[in-house]
Write a protein that holds these residues in place. Structure first.
Motif, PDB file in Angstrom:
ATOM      1  N   GLY A 357       0.798  -1.222   0.000  1.00 27.66           N
ATOM      2  CA  GLY A 357       0.000   0.000   0.000  1.00 27.66           C
ATOM      3  C   GLY A 357       0.826   1.265   0.000  1.00 27.66           C
ATOM      4  O   GLY A 357       0.285   2.365   0.005  1.00 27.66           O
ATOM      5  N   ASN A 358       2.183   1.088   0.033  1.00 33.14           N
ATOM      6  CA  ASN A 358       3.090   2.244   0.094  1.00 33.14           C
ATOM      7  C   ASN A 358       2.749   3.149   1.274  1.00 33.14           C
ATOM      8  O   ASN A 358       2.623   4.364   1.145  1.00 33.14           O
ATOM      9  CB  ASN A 358       3.051   3.045  -1.217  1.00 33.14           C
ATOM     10  N   ASP A 359       2.596   2.515   2.436  1.00 28.95           N
ATOM     11  CA  ASP A 359       2.268   3.296   3.617  1.00 28.95           C
ATOM     12  C   ASP A 359       3.131   2.875   4.803  1.00 28.95           C
ATOM     13  O   ASP A 359       3.855   1.876   4.766  1.00 28.95           O
ATOM     14  CB  ASP A 359       0.781   3.207   3.971  1.00 28.95           C
ATOM     15  N   SER A 360       3.057   3.662   5.849  1.00 29.20           N
ATOM     16  CA  SER A 360       3.854   3.463   7.049  1.00 29.20           C
ATOM     17  C   SER A 360       3.033   2.712   8.089  1.00 29.20           C
ATOM     18  O   SER A 360       1.865   3.022   8.313  1.00 29.20           O
ATOM     19  CB  SER A 360       4.295   4.825   7.607  1.00 29.20           C
ATOM     20  N   LYS A 361       3.677   1.714   8.753  1.00 27.77           N
ATOM     21  CA  LYS A 361       2.958   0.913   9.733  1.00 27.77           C
ATOM     22  C   LYS A 361       3.726   0.875  11.057  1.00 27.77           C
ATOM     23  O   LYS A 361       4.917   1.189  11.124  1.00 27.77           O
ATOM     24  CB  LYS A 361       2.727  -0.508   9.211  1.00 27.77           C
ATOM     25  N   TYR A 362       3.019   0.451  12.078  1.00 30.91           N
ATOM     26  CA  TYR A 362       3.570   0.403  13.439  1.00 30.91           C
ATOM     27  C   TYR A 362       3.043  -0.845  14.122  1.00 30.91           C
ATOM     28  O   TYR A 362       1.855  -1.171  14.035  1.00 30.91           O
ATOM     29  CB  TYR A 362       3.139   1.651  14.197  1.00 30.91           C
ATOM     30  N   ALA A 363       3.947  -1.589  14.783  1.00 33.13           N
ATOM     31  CA  ALA A 363       3.558  -2.789  15.516  1.00 33.13           C
ATOM     32  C   ALA A 363       4.190  -2.750  16.901  1.00 33.13           C
ATOM     33  O   ALA A 363       5.308  -2.259  17.083  1.00 33.13           O
ATOM     34  CB  ALA A 363       4.009  -4.041  14.771  1.00 33.13           C
ATOM     35  N   THR A 364       3.470  -3.282  17.874  1.00 29.29           N
ATOM     36  CA  THR A 364       3.997  -3.315  19.237  1.00 29.29           C
ATOM     37  C   THR A 364       3.345  -4.453  20.006  1.00 29.29           C
ATOM     38  O   THR A 364       2.247  -4.903  19.663  1.00 29.29           O
ATOM     39  CB  THR A 364       3.750  -1.992  19.967  1.00 29.29           C
ATOM     40  N   LYS A 365       4.040  -4.903  21.047  1.00 27.78           N
ATOM     41  CA  LYS A 365       3.448  -5.852  21.985  1.00 27.78           C
ATOM     42  C   LYS A 365       2.898  -5.148  23.217  1.00 27.78           C
ATOM     43  O   LYS A 365       2.328  -5.796  24.094  1.00 27.78           O
ATOM     44  CB  LYS A 365       4.472  -6.905  22.399  1.00 27.78           C
ATOM     45  N   ALA A 366       3.116  -3.852  23.305  1.00 27.98           N
ATOM     46  CA  ALA A 366       2.495  -3.086  24.383  1.00 27.98           C
ATOM     47  C   ALA A 366       1.014  -2.967  24.067  1.00 27.98           C
ATOM     48  O   ALA A 366       0.639  -2.544  22.971  1.00 27.98           O
ATOM     49  CB  ALA A 366       3.134  -1.703  24.484  1.00 27.98           C
ATOM     50  N   HIS A 367       0.183  -3.335  25.026  1.00 23.74           N
ATOM     51  CA  HIS A 367      -1.252  -3.367  24.763  1.00 23.74           C
ATOM     52  C   HIS A 367      -1.764  -1.953  24.477  1.00 23.74           C
ATOM     53  O   HIS A 367      -1.692  -1.064  25.330  1.00 23.74           O
ATOM     54  CB  HIS A 367      -1.997  -3.951  25.960  1.00 23.74           C
ATOM     55  N   LEU A 368      -2.263  -1.772  23.280  1.00 23.75           N
ATOM     56  CA  LEU A 368      -2.770  -0.453  22.894  1.00 23.75           C
ATOM     57  C   LEU A 368      -4.200  -0.254  23.376  1.00 23.75           C
ATOM     58  O   LEU A 368      -4.574   0.812  23.849  1.00 23.75           O
ATOM     59  CB  LEU A 368      -2.712  -0.290  21.379  1.00 23.75           C
ATOM     60  N   GLY A 369      -4.990  -1.319  23.272  1.00 26.13           N
ATOM     61  CA  GLY A 369      -6.387  -1.183  23.645  1.00 26.13           C
ATOM     62  C   GLY A 369      -7.115  -0.258  22.685  1.00 26.13           C
ATOM     63  O   GLY A 369      -6.539   0.280  21.746  1.00 26.13           O
TER      64      GLY A 369
END
Length: 581
Positions: A357-369
């Motif tokens: 999609g030519n976009d920026s992503k973010y992943a984490t194991k900290a619970h975002l909720g």
């Protein structure tokens, strides 16, 4: 050597790993024990998200810088941050870009520091961001310097930058001290290109890894001892060193992730007892061409990296005996140009590129909720201004607050024509009560009418109305009496006794002259309104004299009615004389 960034020809071959990694799929045992991955899209507008650099502030909020491809070899440097569950983005500088996952740092005061390449002027630039916005300056204006820039902060929050002189193929180092930048060529040997990474030890001394290009393709390490720069080779076996990222642990021991791009697998190196130990982390296909490393609170390394054949983002963690590898994201062609950091709980946060999609992503194991949900509250629901006469200006207050989570932002829409001000017209609340003042003007409103109105309230926690009510009444009737003359001679000749009824806040035309009685007996003979507030009334002199007694303080009363039916009574004190008696 100018323009060699990213232009690497890969040869695919089998590779040998010194340890056997454990691959954890999302549905495999042990995956849940490591925590669930929460994934969000940061920005989707345009071609954004390649060459990420991620850092956390003191509150654990992620900050991300990345490139935006505009077209015709033009790049912009963008910035995004996540607060209250929402991402916001902006452009830091045009015709500029970053190439390493360690181009962003956050100091103890949550000030952001960025090193990057100015493509317009082919120079190294530095930006820092406070609450007042971005401040940008040139660090090194020599031609074709600043690609592969990496930044780190010392214990005082001052930035140190490693970067390439692409024109001469050398490694340079810059530091800010005393308000000015000093730059030094620390590796004058040609063929330094493409990747560097810097870290600062507990003595505020810089350590740098870098890649030697043709003909050696080695991974090198240089550090400042306090008096000299010392250089060591980290790995010289094969074509290695691309995508290197350096981190120092609590004992200032270096850890490096990097790529063997000849055989396309991910490697890791650490230095102990004066010697470097290297090993393969993952050799399952084309992996680790872009990677990033961080060290946790017990000095174990963590690495985020891409698997090019599958287009997935992977994550490796050393548990003390082997590498535990997880697939973070496999939705589309994802995972390249990742940047990894760990929070205070050693939970990973990764910024990366989605090339589908030519976009920026973010992943984490900290619970975002779920994102915090503000809720609009205000009291009272209605402002009752009570009884006011036309032409009155009055104000009342009410309170607005957030009874939910996060930050409530609100503003007020238009109200009735007799509303003249809402102060303040907008605001925000994280729970505190804001006092709002509403001011109205009743000029032109009809009397004996209850007037209603409302003001709309728009917010990210709901929309509502506050209602207004005012009862418009006739002005309070007020009048005074002046008898002329002040001294009345019973023996003087004359035809009339003159009474002046003077009104306040109402016209004299509102008096009903026919209802007037002087001392409850004498009716007026005739009358006339003067200057709108004075009613002149003539009473028959002979009738008045017949009811008065001689005295120095004689009370004369006039009572009557207003035209709306309300009664009134006014009086004056005069002197009555009768000479000769």
């Amino acid at each position: 050597m100018k323009g060699k960034i990213g232009k690497i020809i890969l040869s695919i071959a089998l590779a040998f790993s010194t340890s056997t990694p454990i691959l954890l799929m999302p549905d495999s045992p042990g995956f849940a024990d490591g925590g669930e991955w929460f994934i969000e899209t940061v920005e989707t507008a345009g071609y954004v998200g390649y060459s990420n650099s991620l850092a956390l502030d003191s509150g654990g909020n992620p900050h991300l810088i990345y490139n935006e491809y505009v077209g015709q070899d033009v790049h912009n440097l963008n910035y995004a941050s996540r607060k209250d569950g929402n991402w916001s983005s902006e452009t830091i500088d045009e015709m500029a870009y970053v190439t390493t996952p360690r181009s962003l740092a956050v100091d103890a005061n949550d000030v952001l520091h960025v090193s990057y390449y100015d493509h317009r002027n082919n120079s190294l630039k530095y930006a820092n961001r406070t609450d007042n916005g971005w401040s940008i300056e040139v660090v090194d204006s020599a031609l074709y310097v600043g690609e592969c820039a990496s930044i780190a902060l010392d214990s005082t929050g001052l930035p140190h930058i490693s970067y390439c002189d692409d024109l001469h193929g050398t490694l340079k180092y810059a530091r800010l001290a005393g308000g000015s930048w000093s730059t030094t060529t620390i590796v004058p040997t040609p063929w330094v290109n493409t990747w560097t990474s810097i870290a600062i030890d507990s003595h505020d001394r810089p350590h740098i890894t870098y890649h030697l290009d043709d003909p050696d393709h080695d991974l090198m390490y240089i550090w400042w001892t306090g008096s000299i720069w010392k250089v060591e080779a980290v790995d010289t076996v094969g074509k290695v060193g691309v995508s290197n990222v350096l981190a120092l642990d609590s004992n200032d021991i270096p850890h490096v992730s990097y790529s063997n791009w000849e055989f396309t697998y991910l490697k890791y190196a650490t230095r102990s007892g004066g010697a470097w130990k290297t090993e393969a982390v993952d050799s399952s296909g084309v992996v680790g061409l872009t990677a990033c490393l961080a060290v946790d609170s017990v000095d174990n390394p963590h690495i985020s990296y891409d698997e090019g054949w599958q287009g997935v983002l992977k994550y490796a963690e050393w548990n003390g005996s082997d590498w535990r590898i997880e697939i973070v994201d496999s939705d589309g062609d994802v995972g390249s140009w990742s940047s990894l950091t760990l929070d205070d709980n050693d939970l990973p946060h990764i910024g990366y590129f989605n090339s589908t999609g030519n976009d920026s992503k973010y992943a984490t194991k900290a619970h975002l909720g779920p994102p915090p949900q503000p809720v609009l509250e205000f009291h009272p629901a209605e402002l009752d201004f009570g009884k006011l006469v036309p032409g009155s200006i009055a104000n009342m207050t009410f309170e607005v607050w957030n009874s939910g989570d996060g930050s409530l932002t609100y503003d007020f829409g238009p109200g009735p024509t007799w509303l003249i001000d809402v102060d303040p017209p907008n605001g925000s609340s994280t729970g505190e009560h804001d006092e709002i003042t509403v001011t109205i003007d009743t000029t032109g409103l009809s009397i004996n009418v209850v007037v209603h109105g409302s003001i709309s309230i728009h917010s990210n926690g709901g929309h509502d109305y506050i209602f207004l009510r005012v009862h418009i009444v006739a002005p309070s009737h007020s009048a005074s009496l002046n008898i002329d003359p002040d001294t009345l001679n019973l023996r003087s000749k004359g035809k009339w006794i003159t009474a002046y009824l003077i009104t306040e806040n109402v016209s004299a035309h509102e008096i009903d002259p026919s209802s007037l009685l002087l001392n409850d007996v004498v009716r007026p003979a005739w009358w006339d309104v003067q200057n709108d507030t004075i009613l002149m009334v003539k009473f028959d002199r002979s009738q008045v004299l017949g009811i008065l007694s001689v005295g120095d303080s004689v009370r004369i009363e006039v009572d009557g009615h207003w035209k709306d039916g309300a009664g009134f009574e006014v009086f004056d004190i005069i002197r009555v004389i009768n000479p000769g008696q």
